[in-house]
Design an enzyme around this catalytic site. Structure first.
Site, PDB file in Angstrom:
ATOM      1  N   GLU A 145      51.837  37.435  33.067  1.00 47.72           N
ATOM      2  CA  GLU A 145      51.757  38.441  31.998  1.00 47.72           C
ATOM      3  C   GLU A 145      51.768  37.681  30.686  1.00 47.72           C
ATOM      4  OE1 GLU A 145      54.651  41.627  31.769  1.00 47.72           O
ATOM      5  OE2 GLU A 145      53.720  42.284  29.905  1.00 47.72           O
TER       6      GLU A 145
ATOM      7  N   GLU B   1      46.989  36.419  18.509  1.00 47.92           N
ATOM      8  CA  GLU B   1      48.295  37.051  18.666  1.00 47.92           C
ATOM      9  C   GLU B   1      49.274  36.416  17.681  1.00 47.92           C
ATOM     10  OE1 GLU B   1      50.823  36.268  22.187  1.00 47.92           O
ATOM     11  OE2 GLU B   1      51.000  38.438  22.358  1.00 47.92           O
TER      12      GLU B   1
ATOM     13  N   LYS C  49      63.872  30.557  35.873  1.00 45.94           N
ATOM     14  CA  LYS C  49      63.968  29.643  34.720  1.00 45.94           C
ATOM     15  C   LYS C  49      63.783  30.484  33.468  1.00 45.94           C
ATOM     16  CE  LYS C  49      62.153  27.439  31.823  1.00 45.94           C
ATOM     17  NZ  LYS C  49      62.511  27.598  30.380  1.00 45.94           N
TER      18      LYS C  49
ATOM     19  N   CYS D  26      54.853  41.814  23.579  1.00 46.19           N
ATOM     20  CA  CYS D  26      53.492  41.556  24.072  1.00 46.19           C
ATOM     21  C   CYS D  26      52.645  42.812  24.059  1.00 46.19           C
ATOM     22  CB  CYS D  26      53.534  40.916  25.452  1.00 46.19           C
ATOM     23  SG  CYS D  26      54.486  41.838  26.642  1.00 46.19           S
TER      24      CYS D  26
END
Ligand code: TXE
Length: 499
Positions: free
Chosen positions: A263, A395, A188, A297
């Site tokens: 992750e 973040e 997906k 990331c």
């Protein structure tokens, strides 16, 4: 391929895709379509199907059948390797097409997109070898009447949920390893960057992957992503994305205790010691935060610099930032492209305003980069950042760098580890003892010394702390998708229990 060997233009019409299940394209039928506009040009570039929960159920059934009848897991590793090598060649043959779609959907520079597609092919080539190298263990020391075997088996049906920042590269860091292990997949992709995942299904099929082994269902994360994470007939989920959604995937997985690989986010330190080569370190720091417009990331978003050189280093970074070439991703000279969505753009600009409000000192940037059609942000640096400020701990996922300073080694390590995340870190020093001490003490899954954001399929990736669980790539990445079975084989006559 050389980025200058072609002329890159926005296509006249959006390309329309079906979805891919059981070895063939499925038509949209009466399902709605999603139109994706290039974030750099504001023009529709792809149309993909908004699949339903029923489509997920069907794809999982197909993947389950393909797994149970052993059409893939029952093949020798060498035959699986041969399919993966043909797929790598298929990717290389279609680099231009894949890279253009990747750039148009994500806003990343075309030269970078080419590098990521070719890098993906390289990972398939590595994983082909891993399909043959995977092995178990034997215990031949249990006496003459017993042999112990430890075998690895594919875990089963894997649900693979991937994000928009590196649609094809992150996919390639997972798919060939999952296939090498002998599993089947329901993939997906992010709803805004589905094209290259769909094309990978076609490439794998052309390479001889049996039908039903790799299936792609497109659509919304909260609907079908959630359904995949909850599905009772999925044995493992590999999720890459935000920490918040990672948490909900983990909770959803509890229904059947499926294994989960995550992750997630990062707030990665760039620790610069006074004895580093400052010019090289500054170049690495600028690359680390501007690469993929900071939507990375493992991007180095926190500069932690030794106080004695902080002013000099800040000036070096600012001077280099001013020379980063921002603009049209289809211009081969562009280094930093567009921000992926209006929502992500607003998030970044909100954080920039928060930094100003919270009293950080703006060194450069601090605003949108003007464009008629797309959304871009100027590389931004904030100094005098303290740990209470939101820009220091959250973040941002944009080209925003914070600077804090240290005086002692211990203080540097404390600041570097002062985060809920533990995805990556970089250390810049010319002293090997210091580098070694630092990489041992930093709590992160990937550490770079005198470099940043290096890749290669040989080394595993994944996070400590709230950056995730499990590892992808390397031999670890294949083992991750296996179950371990222990078998005792009795030899000779049995000593009776019943007398
Ligand atoms: O990510 P999401 P978004 C971080 C980054 C960014 C933030 C939000 O900080 O600003 O996440 O980005 C699917 N069940 N990262 O909102 O939502 C979704 O369809 C199952 C870090 O785009 O996490 C997509 O395929 N799946 C990151 C994928 O999850 C769901 C990369 C990632 O989207 C779902 C991207 C649900 N309930 C963003 N909801 C990294 N670590 O590289 C969404 N999805």
């Amino acid at each position: 391929m050389d980025v200058n060997s072609a002329v890159w233009t926005v296509p006249a019409r959006a390309r329309e895709f079906g979805f891919f299940v059981d070895g063939q394209w499925a038509e949209a039928g009466d399902r709605p379509m999603s139109e994706r506009k290039s974030p750099a040009h504001g023009v529709a570039v792809t149309r993909t199907v908004r699949c339903t929960k029923a489509d997920i159920d069907h794809a999982v059934r197909v993947a389950r059948t393909a797994f149970e009848d052993r059409r893939w897991s029952g093949l020798p590793g060498g035959e699986r390797a041969s399919v993966l090598l043909k797929a790598a060649a298929g990717i290389r043959a279609r680099v231009e097409e894949l890279a253009l779609l990747e750039s148009l959907e994500s806003g990343k520079p075309i030269g970078q997109a080419i590098g990521e597609i070719e890098g993906g092919a390289n990972i398939f080539e590595y994983a082909a070898g891993a399909a043959r190298a995977l092995h178990g263990d034997a215990f031949n020391n249990l006496g003459d009447n017993m042999l112990g075997l430890v075998t690895r088996e594919p875990i089963g049906v894997v649900g693979l949920i991937t994000p928009w920042n590196f649609p094809f590269f992150i996919l390639s860091e997972r798919v060939p390893f999952i296939l090498a292990a002998g599993c089947t997949i329901v993939s997906k992709p992010s709803e805004v960057t589905s094209a290259t995942t769909l094309l990978l299904a076609e490439i794998l099929s052309d390479a001889g992957l049996p039908a039903g082994v790799f299936n792609v269902v497109t659509g919304s994360g909260s609907e079908i992503g959630q359904a995949l994470a909850e599905h009772a007939d999925v044995d493992m989920i590999s999720f890459t994305g935000s920490t918040a959604v990672g948490r909900s995937v983990l909770l959803a997985s509890a229904g059947n205790f499926k294994k989960v690989g995550l992750e997630l986010g990062g707030k990665n330190p760039q620790v610069v010691f006074a004895d580093a080569n400052l010019d090289e370190a500054a170049d690495g720091v600028v690359f680390g935060i501007c690469f993929n417009a900071g939507q990375c990331c493992v991007g180095g978003s926190r500069l932690v610099v030794e106080k004695s050189i902080a002013a000099e280093f800040e000036a070096l970074v600012a001077a280099k930032m001013a020379r980063v070439r921002i603009g049209d991703p289809l211009d081969p000279n562009t280094q930093m492209g567009a921000i992926v969505t209006a929502a992500q753009n607003a998030t970044i600009l909100d954080y920039i305003e928060a930094g100003k409000r919270e009293g950080a000192r703006l060194v450069c940037g601090g605003e949108a980069y003007p464009s008629d059609a797309g959304q871009f942000v100027r590389p931004t640096v904030f100094a005098d950042v303290t740990r209470e400020m939101s820009i220091a701990s959250e973040e941002i996922f944009g080209p925003v760098l914070t600077i804090s300073t240290f005086e002692t080694f211990d203080e540097a390590m404390a600041i570097a580890n002062d985060t809920i995340y533990g995805l990556a870190a970089s250390i810049w020093t010319s002293n090997l003892d210091k580098a070694t001490d630092a990489f041992r003490r930093i709590r992160a899954g990937r550490v770079w010394v005198n470099t940043t954001i290096n890749n290669g399929p040989e080394l595993p990736l994944g996070g400590f702390k709230q950056s995730g669980t499990g590892r992808e790539a390397g031999i670890y990445g294949v083992e991750e998708y296996t179950e371990v079975k222990a078998t005792h084989i009795a030899l000779g006559r049995r000593e009776p229990w019943v007398s």
